[in-house]
Design an enzyme around this catalytic site. Structure first.
Site, PDB file in Angstrom:
ATOM      1  CG  ASP A   1      39.819  28.471  56.093  1.00  0.00           C
ATOM      2  OD1 ASP A   1      39.607  29.547  56.699  1.00  0.00           O
ATOM      3  OD2 ASP A   1      40.530  27.568  56.578  1.00  0.00           O
TER       4      ASP A   1
ATOM      5  CD  GLU B   1      40.175  29.601  62.272  1.00  0.00           C
ATOM      6  OE1 GLU B   1      40.206  29.595  63.517  1.00  0.00           O
ATOM      7  OE2 GLU B   1      39.433  28.843  61.606  1.00  0.00           O
TER       8      GLU B   1
END
Length: 437
Positions: A86, A150
């Site tokens: 991400d 994350e």
């Protein structure tokens, strides 16, 4: 040791970085993200090389990839390579190129994730695929994890993997991931390569002040906004005391030796001044910190609200959580409550380990002019969640960067980009380290 990666690996790391950037995995928080297309891309590249990937989701679309490469020494502890899929949001209007174009221009790959951290994802893929072509097996088992989430809470990513699928990481004793082994130019001709051996703890806070709602024209001694503003002002102005951890001590000592000055840790401020620009490597990790970031109160200008809320980005040093909590109790006072919106542990990793020595040697082979030093990261990574499994984490995403390239500004910044040559260097160094780890 001669270079062992092939030309195909050097081509693939650039292609994979660009391809992954073009897959928009923007994490806006609150579950608003879908990493699955990037996870499927990474899994397909592994499968093509005969490495069996496992795709795992806690929430639909929030996909993680885990795979294991068996080593030649079953008695050796396994090594975890992990990178998140991400990225943080990017406003296209602010960029020189579209942030999800993955454009390669003048020897540079542009786009969100070029540094944070689709570059490392691509390096891992390029290296292990080269091994498959060459019939290479590492000494230690290597576990690969490409994670979701994350950039928010990691609840759908490394937290989910550590809590719900610990068996996939059986035998892992150490892990490497982002934010270390990059070129830091000190402005005086020296090239420093800081390797992360610690992280400050994450303490994102929610502050709530309550009072008596009422008309904006009336006297009100119980104004929630006033109470909250007072607490925020005290937090923002607070000077946290010096707290030297073993990693930071080691960083200061090695930097002082590099510059030929006395490492007087009784006067750190004076030492930092002598280090010049290199002080930036340690300055953010000398203390706990609290930065107010968000305020929310009221709904109409002539109405005093009964509640006011603020958020604070707090970070604490290894061993500093108790001090952090007691100081927040004092700074907020009796009229403002505080709680952890999100909390993760601080990390401390040994700098005298064989693994750290191996990372140092790999950098020095391909950048003999460089000087490797340990440092502590001011922020946090997925290493926090994997530490629940007893995995010691290091920051090691090798990049050889040109002078004038502002590495720190690339993280969550506009015009994020990475030089092609930096990616090639990263593949060479990562391959060298992993073959000998």
């Amino acid at each position: 040791m001669a270079e062992q990666v092939d030309a195909q690996a050097l081509d693939e790391v650039v292609t994979y970085t660009s391809d992954l950037i073009r897959i928009d995995t923007t994490n806006r928080g609150g579950g608003d993200c879908r990493e699955r297309p990037a996870a499927e891309y990474a899994a397909a590249r592994l499968a093509e090389a005969g490495i069996e990937p496992t795709l795992l989701e806690r929430t639909e679309g929030r996909t993680n990839v885990v795979a294991r490469i068996e080593g030649t020494d079953p008695s050796a502890g396994a090594l975890l390579l992990h990178g998140h899929l991400d990225v943080v949001p990017a406003a296209a209007a602010d960029w020189s190129v579209h942030p999800f174009s993955g454009e390669i221009r003048d020897g540079v790959v542009w786009g969100r994730g070029a540094v944070d951290m689709k570059n490392m994802d691509a390096m891992i893929l390029a290296v292990v695929r080269a091994w498959a072509r060459q019939g290479v097996r590492p000494r230690r088992d290597v576990v690969i994890a490409f994670t979701a989430d994350e950039e928010a809470s990691a609840e759908d990513g490394s937290g989910f993997l550590a809590d719900s699928h610990p068996g996939l990481f059986e035998g892992c004793t150490e892990g490497i991931s982002e934010s270390g082994a990059f070129t830091f130019h000190d402005g005086n001709g020296r090239q420093i390569y800081p390797i992360a051996a610690g992280e400050r703890g994450t303490a994102w806070l929610k502050l709530t002040a309550r009072g008596r709602a009422g008309h904006g024209s009336k006297v009100n001694r119980d104004n929630a906004v006033t109470r909250l503003a007072g607490a925020i002002a005290r937090i923002g102005a607070h000077e946290w005391p010096l707290r030297l951890t073993p990693t930071v001590r080691a960083a200061l000592t090695e930097l002082a030796a590099l510059y030929g000055i006395e490492s007087d840790l009784t006067d750190v401020d004076a030492l930092l001044e002598k280090l010049g620009p290199a002080a930036k490597l340690v300055e953010p990790t000398l203390r706990n910190s609290t930065n107010p970031t968000m305020l929310d109160a009221g709904y109409k200008i002539n109405v005093i609200p009964g509640e006011a809320v603020a958020h604070v980005d707090g970070r604490y040093m290894p061993g500093g959580e108790e001090e952090f909590r007691s100081t927040l109790d004092r700074l907020t006072g009796p009229d403002v409550d505080w709680e952890f919106h999100h909390r993760e542990v601080a990390l401390q990793s040994p700098v005298d380990s064989a693994t750290f020595a191996g990372m140092r040697a790999a950098i020095e082979e391909f950048a003999p002019e460089g000087h490797v030093v340990p440092f502590c990261m001011s922020g946090g990574t997925d290493a926090k969640q994997f530490s629940r499994l007893g995995i010691t984490g290091y920051g090691f995403t090798p990049l050889k960067l040109p002078d004038g390239y502002d590495y720190a500004a690339m993280f969550h910044g506009v015009d994020e980009r990475v030089p092609v040559e930096a990616l090639h260097f990263g593949v060479r160094v990562l391959d060298r380290f992993l073959r000998t780890a």
